[in-house]
Design a protein around this motif. Structure first.
Motif, PDB file in Angstrom:
ATOM      1  N   SER A   1      42.329  39.388  37.173  1.00 17.46           N
ATOM      2  CA  SER A   1      43.181  40.574  37.121  1.00 17.46           C
ATOM      3  C   SER A   1      44.610  40.276  37.554  1.00 17.46           C
ATOM      4  O   SER A   1      45.471  41.154  37.460  1.00 17.46           O
ATOM      5  N   ALA A   2      44.895  39.065  38.003  1.00 18.27           N
ATOM      6  CA  ALA A   2      46.247  38.630  38.399  1.00 18.27           C
ATOM      7  C   ALA A   2      46.955  39.622  39.321  1.00 18.27           C
ATOM      8  O   ALA A   2      48.136  39.887  39.176  1.00 18.27           O
TER       9      ALA A   2
ATOM     10  N   GLY B   1      49.600  34.435  31.666  1.00 20.42           N
ATOM     11  CA  GLY B   1      50.704  35.387  31.676  1.00 20.42           C
ATOM     12  C   GLY B   1      50.598  36.486  30.635  1.00 20.42           C
ATOM     13  O   GLY B   1      51.546  37.229  30.408  1.00 20.42           O
TER      14      GLY B   1
ATOM     15  N   PRO C   1      39.823  33.925  41.712  1.00 22.35           N
ATOM     16  CA  PRO C   1      40.490  35.100  41.161  1.00 22.35           C
ATOM     17  C   PRO C   1      39.616  35.794  40.122  1.00 22.35           C
ATOM     18  O   PRO C   1      38.870  35.161  39.400  1.00 22.35           O
TER      19      PRO C   1
ATOM     20  N   VAL D   1      43.688  38.840  32.687  1.00 22.18           N
ATOM     21  CA  VAL D   1      44.992  38.203  32.524  1.00 22.18           C
ATOM     22  C   VAL D   1      44.770  36.707  32.388  1.00 22.18           C
ATOM     23  O   VAL D   1      44.071  36.104  33.192  1.00 22.18           O
ATOM     24  N   GLU D   2      45.343  36.136  31.337  1.00 22.55           N
ATOM     25  CA  GLU D   2      45.260  34.691  31.107  1.00 22.55           C
ATOM     26  C   GLU D   2      46.606  34.192  30.626  1.00 22.55           C
ATOM     27  O   GLU D   2      47.168  34.753  29.678  1.00 22.55           O
TER      28      GLU D   2
END
Length: 131
Positions: free
Chosen positions: A22-23, A73, A19, A70-71
């Motif tokens: 960028s979620a 949440g 990933p 993004v980490e």
């Protein structure tokens, strides 16, 4: 030797599909529907876009942008840059709220085509337009 080649291919293949941080936001565009519970002063301009590693936002006066990831949440953005045109009234207050929120590693609450970012006493609600 074959086992070593297969192991190397598996590791490299894993790197290729890792990933990006960028979620699932990369390539999405959102309309900002609420800023701290109020409708945007300029709803036709209130938007946020996420590219691979950069985000951009506009509430109706100045543009805000910078790198993001993004980490856990949370949306980690920065350093953020903004244009500095003179704005007054509700749009200025909303712009300051969005800038403060994005700078404060907001928690992301995404459900289908809606998303809420919350942090530092501020919240913005977004509706997916493209992505």
């Amino acid at each position: 030797m074959l086992a070593l080649s297969l192991a190397a291919a598996a590791v490299l293949g894993g790197c290729a599909t890792a990933p990006s941080g960028s979620a699932g936001l990369a390539g999405t565009q959102w309309t900002i529907t609420r800023i701290d519970g109020a409708a945007p002063a300029f709803p036709e301009k209130a938007a946020m876009r996420f590219d691979d590693i950069r985000l951009s936002a506009n509430v109706g006066c100045n543009g805000i942008g910078g790198d993001y990831r993004v980490e856990g949440g949370r949306l980690l953005a920065g350093p953020l840059m903004a244009t500095r045109m003179f704005c007054e009234g509700p749009v200025w207050q909303q712009e300051e709220a969005v800038n403060a929120l994005l700078s404060a590693a907001p928690e992301m609450q995404r459900s289908g085509s809606t998303m809420r970012l919350v942090s530092g006493g501020h919240a913005i609600d977004l509706q997916l337009v493209r992505g």
